[in-house]
Design a protein around this motif. Structure first.
Motif, PDB file in Angstrom:
ATOM      1  N   GLN A  50       0.814  -1.221   0.000  1.00 30.51           N
ATOM      2  CA  GLN A  50       0.000   0.000   0.000  1.00 30.51           C
ATOM      3  C   GLN A  50       0.845   1.268   0.000  1.00 30.51           C
ATOM      4  OE1 GLN A  50      -2.850  -0.529   3.384  1.00 30.51           O
ATOM      5  NE2 GLN A  50      -4.216   0.121   1.729  1.00 30.51           N
ATOM      6  N   PRO A  76      -2.419   7.956  -3.222  1.00 32.05           N
ATOM      7  CA  PRO A  76      -3.851   7.635  -3.129  1.00 32.05           C
ATOM      8  C   PRO A  76      -4.363   6.862  -4.340  1.00 32.05           C
ATOM      9  CG  PRO A  76      -3.488   9.876  -2.419  1.00 32.05           C
ATOM     10  CD  PRO A  76      -2.167   9.376  -2.941  1.00 32.05           C
ATOM     11  N   ARG A  79      -3.588   3.277  -4.024  1.00 35.18           N
ATOM     12  CA  ARG A  79      -4.453   2.621  -3.034  1.00 35.18           C
ATOM     13  C   ARG A  79      -5.857   2.365  -3.568  1.00 35.18           C
ATOM     14  NH1 ARG A  79      -2.103   6.100   2.058  1.00 35.18           N
ATOM     15  NH2 ARG A  79      -0.070   5.073   2.026  1.00 35.18           N
ATOM     16  N   ARG A  80      -6.281   3.185  -4.526  1.00 34.42           N
ATOM     17  CA  ARG A  80      -7.609   2.962  -5.102  1.00 34.42           C
ATOM     18  C   ARG A  80      -7.653   1.669  -5.911  1.00 34.42           C
ATOM     19  NH1 ARG A  80      -9.186   9.194  -6.804  1.00 34.42           N
ATOM     20  NH2 ARG A  80      -8.682   9.984  -4.736  1.00 34.42           N
ATOM     21  N   TYR A  86      -9.515  -5.732   6.727  1.00 36.39           N
ATOM     22  CA  TYR A  86      -8.751  -5.968   7.946  1.00 36.39           C
ATOM     23  C   TYR A  86      -9.495  -6.904   8.894  1.00 36.39           C
ATOM     24  CZ  TYR A  86      -6.404  -1.753   6.286  1.00 36.39           C
ATOM     25  OH  TYR A  86      -5.747  -0.843   5.525  1.00 36.39           O
ATOM     26  N   LEU A  92     -17.054   2.459   9.791  1.00 40.96           N
ATOM     27  CA  LEU A  92     -17.349   3.689  10.520  1.00 40.96           C
ATOM     28  C   LEU A  92     -18.685   3.496  11.235  1.00 40.96           C
ATOM     29  CD1 LEU A  92     -16.160   6.173   7.783  1.00 40.96           C
ATOM     30  CD2 LEU A  92     -14.896   5.260   9.739  1.00 40.96           C
ATOM     31  N   TYR A 103     -19.354   5.490   0.977  1.00 41.23           N
ATOM     32  CA  TYR A 103     -18.261   6.362   1.403  1.00 41.23           C
ATOM     33  C   TYR A 103     -16.994   6.154   0.571  1.00 41.23           C
ATOM     34  CZ  TYR A 103     -15.267   8.543   4.967  1.00 41.23           C
ATOM     35  OH  TYR A 103     -14.398   9.324   5.641  1.00 41.23           O
ATOM     36  N   ILE A 107     -15.383   9.302  -1.410  1.00 45.96           N
ATOM     37  CA  ILE A 107     -14.097   9.947  -1.145  1.00 45.96           C
ATOM     38  C   ILE A 107     -13.165   9.908  -2.350  1.00 45.96           C
ATOM     39  CG2 ILE A 107     -14.258   9.481   1.326  1.00 45.96           C
ATOM     40  CD1 ILE A 107     -12.051   7.466   0.964  1.00 45.96           C
ATOM     41  N   ILE A 108     -13.500   9.124  -3.355  1.00 43.65           N
ATOM     42  CA  ILE A 108     -12.686   9.266  -4.564  1.00 43.65           C
ATOM     43  C   ILE A 108     -13.460  10.044  -5.617  1.00 43.65           C
ATOM     44  CG2 ILE A 108     -11.351   7.192  -4.062  1.00 43.65           C
ATOM     45  CD1 ILE A 108     -12.850   5.904  -6.470  1.00 43.65           C
TER      46      ILE A 108
ATOM     47  N   TYR B   9     -22.795  15.216   0.204  1.00 45.44           N
ATOM     48  CA  TYR B   9     -21.631  15.114   1.066  1.00 45.44           C
ATOM     49  C   TYR B   9     -21.380  16.384   1.868  1.00 45.44           C
ATOM     50  CZ  TYR B   9     -17.018  13.821   2.642  1.00 45.44           C
ATOM     51  OH  TYR B   9     -15.948  13.524   3.423  1.00 45.44           O
ATOM     52  N   GLU B  16     -20.853  17.137  10.550  1.00 48.74           N
ATOM     53  CA  GLU B  16     -19.753  16.467  11.258  1.00 48.74           C
ATOM     54  C   GLU B  16     -18.853  17.496  11.954  1.00 48.74           C
ATOM     55  OE1 GLU B  16     -17.794  13.722  12.985  1.00 48.74           O
ATOM     56  OE2 GLU B  16     -19.467  13.187  11.670  1.00 48.74           O
ATOM     57  N   LYS B 207      -9.434   6.780  13.323  1.00 45.67           N
ATOM     58  CA  LYS B 207      -9.830   5.562  12.637  1.00 45.67           C
ATOM     59  C   LYS B 207     -10.399   5.896  11.257  1.00 45.67           C
ATOM     60  CE  LYS B 207     -13.031   1.765  13.190  1.00 45.67           C
ATOM     61  NZ  LYS B 207     -14.164   1.302  13.991  1.00 45.67           N
ATOM     62  N   GLU B 208     -11.264   6.894  11.248  1.00 46.02           N
ATOM     63  CA  GLU B 208     -11.871   7.303   9.993  1.00 46.02           C
ATOM     64  C   GLU B 208     -10.804   7.748   9.000  1.00 46.02           C
ATOM     65  OE1 GLU B 208     -15.037   9.971  10.610  1.00 46.02           O
ATOM     66  OE2 GLU B 208     -15.425  10.262   8.470  1.00 46.02           O
ATOM     67  N   VAL B 211      -9.018   4.791   7.546  1.00 48.33           N
ATOM     68  CA  VAL B 211      -9.871   4.155   6.533  1.00 48.33           C
ATOM     69  C   VAL B 211      -9.840   4.954   5.233  1.00 48.33           C
ATOM     70  CG1 VAL B 211     -12.258   3.630   5.914  1.00 48.33           C
ATOM     71  CG2 VAL B 211     -11.402   3.017   8.173  1.00 48.33           C
ATOM     72  N   MET B 212     -10.000   6.276   5.372  1.00 46.68           N
ATOM     73  CA  MET B 212      -9.997   7.117   4.178  1.00 46.68           C
ATOM     74  C   MET B 212      -8.697   6.949   3.391  1.00 46.68           C
ATOM     75  SD  MET B 212     -11.615  10.629   5.691  1.00 46.68           S
ATOM     76  CE  MET B 212     -12.259  11.474   4.268  1.00 46.68           C
ATOM     77  N   SER B 214      -6.606   4.379   3.441  1.00 51.07           N
ATOM     78  CA  SER B 214      -6.402   3.071   2.828  1.00 51.07           C
ATOM     79  C   SER B 214      -7.323   2.892   1.621  1.00 51.07           C
ATOM     80  CB  SER B 214      -6.585   1.954   3.855  1.00 51.07           C
ATOM     81  OG  SER B 214      -7.951   1.720   4.089  1.00 51.07           O
ATOM     82  N   ILE B 215      -8.433   3.634   1.600  1.00 54.77           N
ATOM     83  CA  ILE B 215      -9.300   3.561   0.419  1.00 54.77           C
ATOM     84  C   ILE B 215      -8.752   4.416  -0.718  1.00 54.77           C
ATOM     85  CG2 ILE B 215     -11.630   4.014  -0.453  1.00 54.77           C
ATOM     86  CD1 ILE B 215     -12.647   3.482   2.365  1.00 54.77           C
ATOM     87  N   GLY B 216      -7.863   5.344  -0.389  1.00 56.27           N
ATOM     88  CA  GLY B 216      -7.234   6.124  -1.445  1.00 56.27           C
ATOM     89  C   GLY B 216      -7.745   7.546  -1.552  1.00 56.27           C
ATOM     90  N   ALA B 217      -8.236   8.092  -0.416  1.00 61.47           N
ATOM     91  CA  ALA B 217      -8.620   9.499  -0.419  1.00 61.47           C
ATOM     92  C   ALA B 217      -7.359  10.341  -0.468  1.00 61.47           C
ATOM     93  CB  ALA B 217      -9.417   9.832   0.833  1.00 61.47           C
ATOM     94  N   THR B 218      -7.401  11.425  -1.206  1.00 59.47           N
ATOM     95  CA  THR B 218      -6.236  12.303  -1.239  1.00 59.47           C
ATOM     96  C   THR B 218      -6.173  13.080   0.068  1.00 59.47           C
ATOM     97  OG1 THR B 218      -7.543  14.047  -2.244  1.00 59.47           O
ATOM     98  CG2 THR B 218      -6.369  12.584  -3.732  1.00 59.47           C
ATOM     99  N   TYR B 221      -8.480  15.947   0.286  1.00 55.85           N
ATOM    100  CA  TYR B 221      -9.855  15.540   0.531  1.00 55.85           C
ATOM    101  C   TYR B 221     -10.082  15.261   2.008  1.00 55.85           C
ATOM    102  CZ  TYR B 221     -14.312  13.290  -0.119  1.00 55.85           C
ATOM    103  OH  TYR B 221     -15.642  12.990  -0.052  1.00 55.85           O
ATOM    104  N   GLU B 303       0.947  13.286   7.383  1.00 53.23           N
ATOM    105  CA  GLU B 303       2.212  12.885   6.797  1.00 53.23           C
ATOM    106  C   GLU B 303       2.457  11.389   6.979  1.00 53.23           C
ATOM    107  OE1 GLU B 303       4.551  14.383   5.001  1.00 53.23           O
ATOM    108  OE2 GLU B 303       3.331  16.203   4.910  1.00 53.23           O
ATOM    109  N   VAL B 304       2.207  10.585   5.949  1.00 51.41           N
ATOM    110  CA  VAL B 304       2.592   9.168   5.998  1.00 51.41           C
ATOM    111  C   VAL B 304       3.033   8.768   4.601  1.00 51.41           C
ATOM    112  CG1 VAL B 304       1.852   6.784   6.253  1.00 51.41           C
ATOM    113  CG2 VAL B 304       1.121   8.461   7.908  1.00 51.41           C
TER     114      VAL B 304
END
Ligand SMILES: Nc1ncnc2c1ncn2[C@@H]1O[C@H](COP(=O)(O)OP(=O)(O)O)[C@@H](O)[C@H]1O
Ligand SMILES: [Mg+2]
Lengths: 230, 304
Positions: A50, A76, A79-80, A86, A92, A103, A107-108, B9, B16, B207-208, B211-212, B214-218, B221, B303-304
């Motif tokens: 990843q 990113p 990762r998409r 996991y 969430l 979601y 987010i993409i 959104y 939120e 956590k959120e 998740v964001m 690992s799903i590939g959110a920039t 974003y 930063e990761v």
């Protein structure tokens, strides 16, 4: 699809390598188990894929692209193309099943019309059409993992990686989840499953890669854990 | 198939943000209060400096020297003296006030007591003729006075008010530096409070975020809701500050116009003329400090 060439990862200098000189190739459409004791380097392997981590040495290629060459802002997009599931589901809690899956598309930046079309299909595939409006806390562990799988595949990744997907589930539920992953694999997605579950591995008879103390010690087609060390 | 009446959104991240502001109430309130403090100082300073500049301008327009002429000076002497004044490049305006006019002006200023002066009308008028002279630059009034005193056969006396303009100016400079200093200090405090508010929010949504990612959110974003939250805090503070400033301003005006500082009160710029400037600058300030604080707080975390 996935290629590791002489990959070594060490977290700290005076510590043993988490992964040591790993070479492997996983083809498009394969279903691969990665097993190994706790601390063998399995999670490190996934984090490298990843680009959560970078290898200390060696190259990792996905679809023939060296992912260490990616710029930060390109990560990113890598990762998409890799769905991840996991052990602890990572849903969430304040979103419904539908919203959790949607979601991943939101987010993409996918349009709402696409989202409305696709989410029900993904929920149908994982067998949760009737639970779309439930919250994760109202679901069983197996159902939560199905939501996580739906979320991981909703953007059509070419690779699905599962880190101990059945670690928190009973054997019967685990079997159902594995059947679902097998199904997803049959639709063309490359699936990599990291697991402790020896019985499951033996039952499924898929390619088996064994890690031990950071080293790749076995890589058998149609492997079972028992003969992996033979 | 269950129906999905889905909110889009943007409303959901606004909701939120509000939720997380209320979660980290204490520090958010501290952030809001410190921005308000900074803005109140800034606002009072804006009001003060606008009024000072108005006051200065008024004072400049009304500053003059009044040159009283000797009794019995001939018309020719007056004309010659007029020419001397008119040739002086510092002079901008010369008004002749005859003794009759002077008496009239004086009695007008006395209102209901004006008939007290009626016996002085005609031959007994004790008031002298005068020239009222204005300068392009009020600092030159003193040298015009000195020029007038060079003609003692024409000039009886020159009334010259020591200019209070320069003391106003130096006082307002002093206030200016104090205010800038306070605004800077308060801004730094406000900035760090916003920064920490957002850091807490980011941590609580750890956590959120993972998740964001690992799903590939920039990263941009992922930052949006947090930056919005910071901007919210800034905006709330800005609006509260404008409200407070309005209250203070109306109160001060009410007090001044009801008091014997009436002339000063009339010099005060009416709030309608300033409040727009204050509103815009406060909103900009609030949004900037909120969004920049939040962006920096999240950037470090991402930063990761
Ligand atoms: N962030 C880290 N910092 C230092 N060492 C780590 C870190 N993560 C994992 N390790 C070490 O690397 C080795 C492999 O860990 P990991 O990949 O998590 O194993 P597995 O997932 O197979 O249990 C272990 O010895 C572990 O202690
Ligand atoms: Mg692990």
């Amino acid at each position: 699809m996935i290629e590791f060439v002489n990959v070594t990862k060490s977290y700290e200098k005076n510590q043993a390598d988490a992964l040591n000189n790993i070479n492997l190739f996983i083809d498009k459409g394969e279903f691969v188990f990665i097993v190994g004791r706790s601390g063998a380097g399995k999670s490190t392997f996934i984090k490298l894929l990843q680009r959560e981590l970078e290898p200390t040495n060696g190259t990792i290629k996905i679809k023939n692209h060296d992912i260490s060459k990616l710029k930060k802002r390109e990560i990113p997009y890598l990762r998409r193309r890799i769905g991840v599931v996991y052990q602890d589901f990572r849903l969430l809690e304040n979103k419904t099943v539908y919203e959790n899956v949607a979601y991943a598309m939101e987010i993409i930046g996918r349009p709402q019309s696409k989202i409305r079309n696709k989410v029900p299909l993904a929920l149908e595939m994982v067998g949760l059409s009737d639970k779309a409006d439930r919250y994760p806390s109202e679901l069983s562990g197996g159902e939560q993992q199905r939501v996580a799988i739906a979320r991981a595949i909703i953007n059509n990744p070419s690779i699905l990686i599962c880190d101990e997907p059945t670690g928190n589930l009973d054997p019967e539920t685990s079997r159902e989840i594995m059947a679902l992953l097998d199904d997803i694999n049959r639709h063309g997605t490359t699936v990599v499953v990291v697991t402790h579950d020896v019985d499951m591995v033996n039952e499924m008879k898929k390619r088996l890669i064994v890690l031990d103390e950071g080293k790749l010690i076995a890589d058998n087609m149609k492997g079972t854990y028992d003969n992996a060390f033979a | 198939m269950p129906s999905h009446e889905r909110s889009s959104y943007l409303p959901s991240i606004i909701r939120e943000s509000l939720r997380s502001i209320s979660r980290n109430k204490l520090i958010a309130v501290a952030a809001i209060l410190s921005i308000i403090a900074a803005l109140l100082i800034l606002g009072l300073f804006i009001i003060f400096s606008v009024n000072i500049s108005q006051l200065t301008e008024m004072a400049e327009n009304n500053s003059d020297v009044k040159i009283f002429l000797k009794e019995g000076v001939t018309q020719e002497q007056k004309d010659n003296f007029y020419d001397i004044l008119a040739e002086d490049p510092q002079v901008s305006e010369i008004t002749y006030e005859s003794k009759e006019q002077a008496l009239e002006n004086f009695s007008e200023s006395l209102n209901e007591y004006s008939e007290l002066l009626s016996e002085y009308a005609g031959q007994d008028n004790p008031l002298p003729d005068s020239y009222i002279v204005k300068a392009h630059n009020i600092d030159d009034l003193a040298s015009i006075r000195d020029l007038a005193y060079e003609y003692p056969d024409v000039v009886e006396y020159v009334r010259y008010q020591e200019s209070y303009i320069s003391s106003i100016t130096s006082f307002s400079n002093f206030i200016y530096y104090i205010s800038i200093g306070l605004v800077v200090v308060m801004s730094i405090i406000a900035f760090f409070l916003i920064y920490n508010t957002i850091r807490l929010t980011v941590a609580s949504r750890d956590k959120e975020i993972s998740v964001m990612k690992s799903i590939g959110a920039t990263n941009q974003y992922i930052q949006i809701p947090f930056v919005l939250e910071g901007t919210f805090i800034g905006l709330i503070s800005a609006f509260l500050s404008v409200l407070l400033i309005c209250l203070v301003y109306y109160y001060v005006i009410g007090y001044l116009s009801g008091s014997f500082f009436f002339t000063l009160g009339s010099a005060i710029v009416s709030p309608e003329n300033i409040i727009f400037v204050i509103l815009i600058s406060f909103i900009l300030y609030g949004m900037l400090i909120g969004s920049i604080g939040a962006a920096l707080a999240t950037r470090k975390y991402l930063e990761v």
